[in-house]
Design an enzyme around this catalytic site. Structure first.
Site, mmCIF file in Angstrom:
data_model
loop_
_atom_site.group_PDB
_atom_site.id
_atom_site.type_symbol
_atom_site.label_atom_id
_atom_site.label_comp_id
_atom_site.label_asym_id
_atom_site.label_seq_id
_atom_site.Cartn_x
_atom_site.Cartn_y
_atom_site.Cartn_z
ATOM 1 N N HIS A 197 -3.150 -0.465 10.224
ATOM 2 C CA HIS A 197 -2.201 -0.818 8.839
ATOM 3 C C HIS A 197 -1.346 -1.794 10.109
ATOM 4 O O HIS A 197 -0.974 -1.611 10.842
ATOM 5 C CB HIS A 197 -1.972 0.081 8.461
ATOM 6 C CG HIS A 197 -2.339 0.620 7.256
ATOM 7 N ND1 HIS A 197 -2.861 0.628 6.666
ATOM 8 C CD2 HIS A 197 -3.229 1.624 8.147
ATOM 9 C CE1 HIS A 197 -3.856 1.389 5.383
ATOM 10 N NE2 HIS A 197 -4.322 2.241 6.855
ATOM 11 N N GLU B 153 -2.075 -7.253 6.000
ATOM 12 C CA GLU B 153 -1.731 -7.033 7.026
ATOM 13 C C GLU B 153 -2.353 -7.345 8.072
ATOM 14 O O GLU B 153 -3.259 -6.830 8.693
ATOM 15 C CB GLU B 153 -2.126 -5.339 6.594
ATOM 16 C CG GLU B 153 -0.768 -4.632 5.937
ATOM 17 C CD GLU B 153 -1.429 -3.334 5.063
ATOM 18 O OE1 GLU B 153 -1.939 -2.816 6.537
ATOM 19 O OE2 GLU B 153 -0.687 -2.175 4.231
ATOM 20 N N HIS C 44 -5.961 -3.160 4.178
ATOM 21 C CA HIS C 44 -4.652 -4.275 2.292
ATOM 22 C C HIS C 44 -4.360 -5.113 3.420
ATOM 23 O O HIS C 44 -4.185 -6.013 4.636
ATOM 24 C CB HIS C 44 -3.447 -3.001 3.054
ATOM 25 C CG HIS C 44 -3.297 -2.194 2.405
ATOM 26 N ND1 HIS C 44 -2.472 -0.896 2.914
ATOM 27 C CD2 HIS C 44 -3.380 -1.826 1.218
ATOM 28 C CE1 HIS C 44 -3.045 -0.185 2.318
ATOM 29 N NE2 HIS C 44 -3.591 -0.758 0.904
ATOM 30 N N GLU D 93 -0.209 2.153 12.379
ATOM 31 C CA GLU D 93 0.889 1.356 12.015
ATOM 32 C C GLU D 93 1.637 0.846 12.854
ATOM 33 O O GLU D 93 1.676 0.642 13.751
ATOM 34 C CB GLU D 93 1.532 2.200 11.146
ATOM 35 C CG GLU D 93 1.546 2.456 10.431
ATOM 36 C CD GLU D 93 0.558 1.928 8.532
ATOM 37 O OE1 GLU D 93 1.607 0.417 8.949
ATOM 38 O OE2 GLU D 93 0.327 2.523 7.126
#
Length: 432
Positions: free
Chosen positions: A285, A190, A187, A367
């Site tokens: 991420h 990010e 992504h 994350e």
């Protein structure tokens, strides 16, 4: 006052002056996908010393946001290149009566000199910076480093596959090396994912005993940027074609989803090779609504009953790495780490590789908050670039404990210096 985003990873849309010092700013949606309007990175020039301005970001696509917890935009200038956050007292996130009660981020700023100022949603990490870093490492001719062209994107940008391991095929004890496959930046917006991956690579390329030990026992495969087109264009989530690449791992197209297709093929090829043992997959991420760092791990396969011995063993195994990482990094939360089997995420790398293709016993997604960690006193501590790099380094140190190599290491892996201060294997090939 002049607004500009015509540089790598830059992004804003329309800017409308309400008066001499107040501006409505629209975020340009992701290329070929109007649903994502989050990432911004732009410059303001032709300002006067002491000049004041108020910026209203009027069309963000997310209502739930870390702005509610005090997150503020980042700012730097050509004469002050270090990123800083706009003070919280100058930022407001609210439902605007003027804009049909849509959420608006407004912040006031005073320019302290005639200069060019840059504002960003989060710390930028560009495709060009990564390419320069990899080229600089490559010319050192480390015997334990290999850089390959995995594929090219629709816009003909490189997708690199890196291998970091000692030249020997087997570990010193004669066993097959554990293959650890790391991916990041699927992504585009990010950006903390790239800093974490960078910190991990800096550790693995260093001459520290932990790095030497890991290279002798493990085979690290790293794809540091899965979505270079989106990164270059200043998108938040999607590729240049408008695809969320992290929903296409089950049946990727060699043209539209080339980085996913060729990364998937590389993992499957490794898995079919009897000389290799793919043991661990991690996709890195960053999260726009959560705090701390945490991991999504896979649940058991269909048919395993909750409370069964098989289920209990699987849960303990899946949560082992997060628990170890929590002891090595103060910003990582094992408590926040969780099993996730949402149907909408079946096409992600973690689930497609772990649950459907079953290429490795440990598949996870790491994350990290785009804004802050919460300490034991419940204080919000904003992440810095250095903290993201440290998290990447600490992930590497955790593999020492995960593979039970502590007894072979002296000194303790926790005694390492901060990320970026490790002694390189030869002359220093990487400076952030």
């Amino acid at each position: 006052m002049r607004f500009d985003c015509s540089f790598e990873s830059g992004n804003i849309g329309k800017v409308q002056a309400l008066n001499d010092f107040e501006f409505d700013v629209s975020v340009r949606p992701d290329t070929n996908n109007p649903h994502y309007r989050v990432w911004f990175y732009f410059a303001v020039s032709q300002v006067q010393k002491g000049q004041r301005a108020i910026f209203h970001f009027i069309n963000g696509s997310k209502t739930k946001s870390l702005y509610r917890l005090g997150m503020t935009p980042l700012v730097r200038s050509t004469t002050k290149p270090k990123w800083e956050r706009v003070p919280q007292k100058q930022c407001f996130y609210y439902k605007s009566p003027r804009l049909k009660k849509n959420y608006v981020l407004s912040f006031a700023f005073q320019f302290d000199r005639e200069d060019t100022y840059y504002f960003a949603y989060c710390f930028p990490f560009t495709f060009t910076f990564l390419q320069k870093f990899l080229a600089h490492v490559e010319v050192q001719n480390f015997h334990f480093f290999k850089r390959e062209l995995l594929c090219r994107t629709v816009q003909k940008r490189r997708v690199d596959l890196l291998t970091i391991t000692s030249p020997s095929v087997l570990a010193p004890n004669g066993d097959r090396k554990k293959t650890v496959f790391i991916t990041a930046r699927v992504h585009a917006g990010e950006t903390p994912a790239s800093f974490i991956c960078h910190g991990l690579m800096c550790l693995l390329l260093s001459d520290h005993p932990a790095a030497r030990l890991l290279r002798s026992r493990c085979n690290f495969k790293i794809v540091p940027m899965l979505n270079p087109d989106g990164v270059f264009l200043g998108n938040y989530r999607c590729s240049s074609m408008g695809y969320d690449l992290n929903r296409n791992w089950l049946n990727p197209s060699a043209w539209a989803h080339a980085p996913i297709k060729y990364t998937r093929d590389a993992i499957l090829k490794l898995n079919e090779n009897e000389a290799t043992e793919v043991d661990f997959f991690m996709d890195i991420h960053a999260h726009s609504t959560c705090t701390n760092a945490f991991m999504f791990v896979n649940t058991s396969s269909e048919g395993e009953k909750p409370g069964s011995a098989v289920m209990d063993d699987h849960m303990r195994s899946a949560m082992h790495f997060p628990r170890l990482l929590a002891t090595n990094d103060r910003t990582f939360s094992a408590v926040a780490s969780r099993f996730c089997r949402e149907p909408s995420k079946l096409g992600t790398g973690r689930r497609a590789l772990g649950e459907v293709l079953r290429v490795a016993p440990h598949c996870s997604a790491l994350e990290v908050s785009m804004y802050c960690t919460i300490d034991h006193r419940q204080r919000l501590i904003p992440y810095t670039e250095e903290m993201y790099l440290d998290l990447g380094r600490n992930i590497g140190l955790t593999f020492v404990e995960f593979y039970k190599l502590q007894s072979l290491l002296n000194p303790s892996p926790r005694s390492m210096p901060p990320a970026g201060q490790e002694k390189p294997a030869k002359k220093k090939p990487y400076n952030k």
